[in-house]
Design an enzyme around this catalytic site. Structure first.
Site, mmCIF file in Angstrom:
data_model
loop_
_atom_site.group_PDB
_atom_site.id
_atom_site.type_symbol
_atom_site.label_atom_id
_atom_site.label_comp_id
_atom_site.label_asym_id
_atom_site.label_seq_id
_atom_site.Cartn_x
_atom_site.Cartn_y
_atom_site.Cartn_z
ATOM 1 N N ASN A 129 0.939 -1.255 0.169
ATOM 2 C CA ASN A 129 0.063 -0.041 0.024
ATOM 3 C C ASN A 129 0.896 1.232 -0.103
ATOM 4 O OD1 ASN A 129 -2.035 -1.703 0.036
ATOM 5 N ND2 ASN A 129 -3.058 -0.714 1.956
ATOM 6 N N HIS A 135 2.499 -4.016 -10.312
ATOM 7 C CA HIS A 135 1.588 -4.612 -9.297
ATOM 8 C C HIS A 135 0.237 -3.813 -9.588
ATOM 9 C CE1 HIS A 135 1.076 -6.522 -5.221
ATOM 10 N NE2 HIS A 135 -0.007 -5.542 -5.226
ATOM 11 N N ASN A 182 1.857 -9.212 -10.452
ATOM 12 C CA ASN A 182 1.269 -9.482 -9.403
ATOM 13 C C ASN A 182 0.283 -10.747 -9.492
ATOM 14 O OD1 ASN A 182 0.684 -9.211 -6.477
ATOM 15 N ND2 ASN A 182 -1.168 -8.146 -7.106
ATOM 16 N N GLU A 183 -0.840 -10.403 -9.181
ATOM 17 C CA GLU A 183 -1.824 -11.619 -9.300
ATOM 18 C C GLU A 183 -2.756 -11.445 -10.543
ATOM 19 O OE1 GLU A 183 -4.266 -10.849 -5.768
ATOM 20 O OE2 GLU A 183 -2.440 -11.449 -4.265
ATOM 21 N N GLU A 218 3.337 -13.443 -1.151
ATOM 22 C CA GLU A 218 2.380 -12.663 -0.198
ATOM 23 C C GLU A 218 1.586 -13.760 0.830
ATOM 24 O OE1 GLU A 218 -0.848 -10.329 -1.908
ATOM 25 O OE2 GLU A 218 0.709 -9.183 -3.277
ATOM 26 N N TRP A 244 2.809 -10.500 3.694
ATOM 27 C CA TRP A 244 1.831 -9.223 3.137
ATOM 28 C C TRP A 244 1.711 -8.354 4.159
ATOM 29 C CZ3 TRP A 244 1.625 -6.577 -0.891
ATOM 30 C CH2 TRP A 244 0.631 -5.344 -1.070
#
Length: 376
Positions: free
Chosen positions: A50, A134, A178-179, A312, A346
């Site tokens: 974040n 990300h 990222n995901e 993560e 994470w």
């Protein structure tokens, strides 16, 4: 005689302070070391979450405005050093590069400079750094409909990033994304509707493009260790035979998966359409699920010589006791580390790590996480 004394002094410094000469000398030569050895050296890691991946819907020429938009304080060298002092061996740095870019996908020099500064602090602290793209506002969802435009954007980003960091040593690892590898409009895993092969093929194509861009970019990138995002970074989907590791002549690629299982325990804080939040974890069925999942990934990758980083893992903390949080976090850490995988917590502002005191908020949790590494 003086040379021998100086050498002895350096050795004492390394042993007594943990000084990492390769990490601190951020442009030293690449070592003759396998990616499996690198992931083991990383130990236990943590995310700078974040922060640089914050997408706040603002327009600013100041990178700091994005950095603080999701609640983080301005990142300092002391804050980064605090992670290393607490024992973490790798810092994953998620970045949304689209925050400051031109229409032709040229990344703002100011934004690049700021990310570069934090990467350098990380390496100077002796930690490894993992740098990625990300989420980045979610433009990945357009890949099936606009493949050429999205791939061009992806290539533009990694060409610039690779060039900017090509002289850095092997304590810097690039992560493909990222995901976001996986598209429900192509194939829905829950209904099994659509073209599964098409979705996996696109994911594999993107990861191959990443490797090809980095390897062709010159400097130390020809030998850089790379982290390949799994399919949605999901344990089961990434272990599917349709997911392919990219071709890499250097054989320096690891795979990234994330672990938030069970989701009702790790993610939910209030009732949702798909479940109710769990506040307890740790019964026999929970441990079986944990071990079965990690055994699956071990057999698919580790046993075949492919390193694994759990990029993560973590839990929401507002509805849980410290004891159950520690149990889950330590158990996942042990499940990963005992199977030769690198676990990376994470974390976002002031959940686990206090960004004001530069210490973990729960020192007993820290002790349990680091004990896994020490005992392993």
């Amino acid at each position: 005689m003086k040379r021998i004394s100086a050498l002895i002094l350096v050795c004492i410094l390394i042993m007594t302070t943990g000084c990492n000469l390769f990490g601190s000398n951020i442009k030293s030569k690449m070592r003759d070391i396998t990616t499996m050895e690198v992931t083991r050296e990383m130990g236990v890691g943590i995310n700078l979450g974040n922060t640089f991946e914050a997408v706040a819907g603002i327009s600013s020429d100041n990178p700091n405005d994005y950095e603080v938009s999701w609640g983080s304080p301005i990142i300092t060298k002391e804050l980064i050093k605090g992670y290393a002092d607490e024992g973490f061996g790798v810092l994953r740095i998620p970045v949304a590069w689209s925050n400051m870019m031109e229409e032709d996908y040229t990344i703002s020099p100011a934004y690049m400079k700021r990310v570069k500064e934090v990467v350098e602090w990380t390496l100077q602290s002796g930690m490894y750094a993992i740098l990625n793209i990300h989420w980045d506002g979610g433009w990945w969802k357009d890949f099936p409909d606009k493949p050429d435009e999205c791939m061009y954007r992806y290539e533009r980003f990694w060409t610039q990033i690779s060039d900017e960091f090509k002289d850095y040593n092997d304590y810097l690892m690039f992560e493909s994304l990222n995901e976001e590898l996986g598209w429900d409009e192509l194939w829905n895993r829950y209904s099994d509707e659509g073209d599964k092969a098409a979705s996996f093929d696109l994911a594999n194509e993107i990861n191959q493009k990443f490797v090809d861009i980095v390897r062709a970019s010159g400097g130390k990138n020809a030998e850089r260790h790379l982290l390949i995002a799994g399919y949605n970074t999901d344990f089961h989907l990434t272990s599917d035979e349709m997911f392919k590791m990219p071709n890499d002549e250097m054989n320096r690629c690891a795979v990234s998966v994330h672990y938030y299982t069970p989701a009702t325990f790790c993610i939910l804080e209030k009732d949702a359409s798909w479940g109710k939040p769990r506040t307890e974890w740790g019964n026999e069925a929970d441990f079986k699920e944990l071990n079965d999942n990690f055994d699956l990934v071990k057999e698919r990758f580790i046993d075949n010589g492919i390193p694994v980083i759990i990029g993560e893992y973590g839990v929401t903390t507002s509805n849980k006791t410290d004891e159950v949080i520690r149990l889950y976090m330590a158990s996942v850490t042990e499940a990963a580390y005992s199977r030769q995988m690198c676990p990376v917590v994470w974390d976002v502002t002031d959940v686990f790590y206090d960004r004001t005191t530069f210490k973990m908020k729960d020192q007993e949790l820290l002790r349990q996480l680091m004990a896994v590494k020490e005992e392993g």
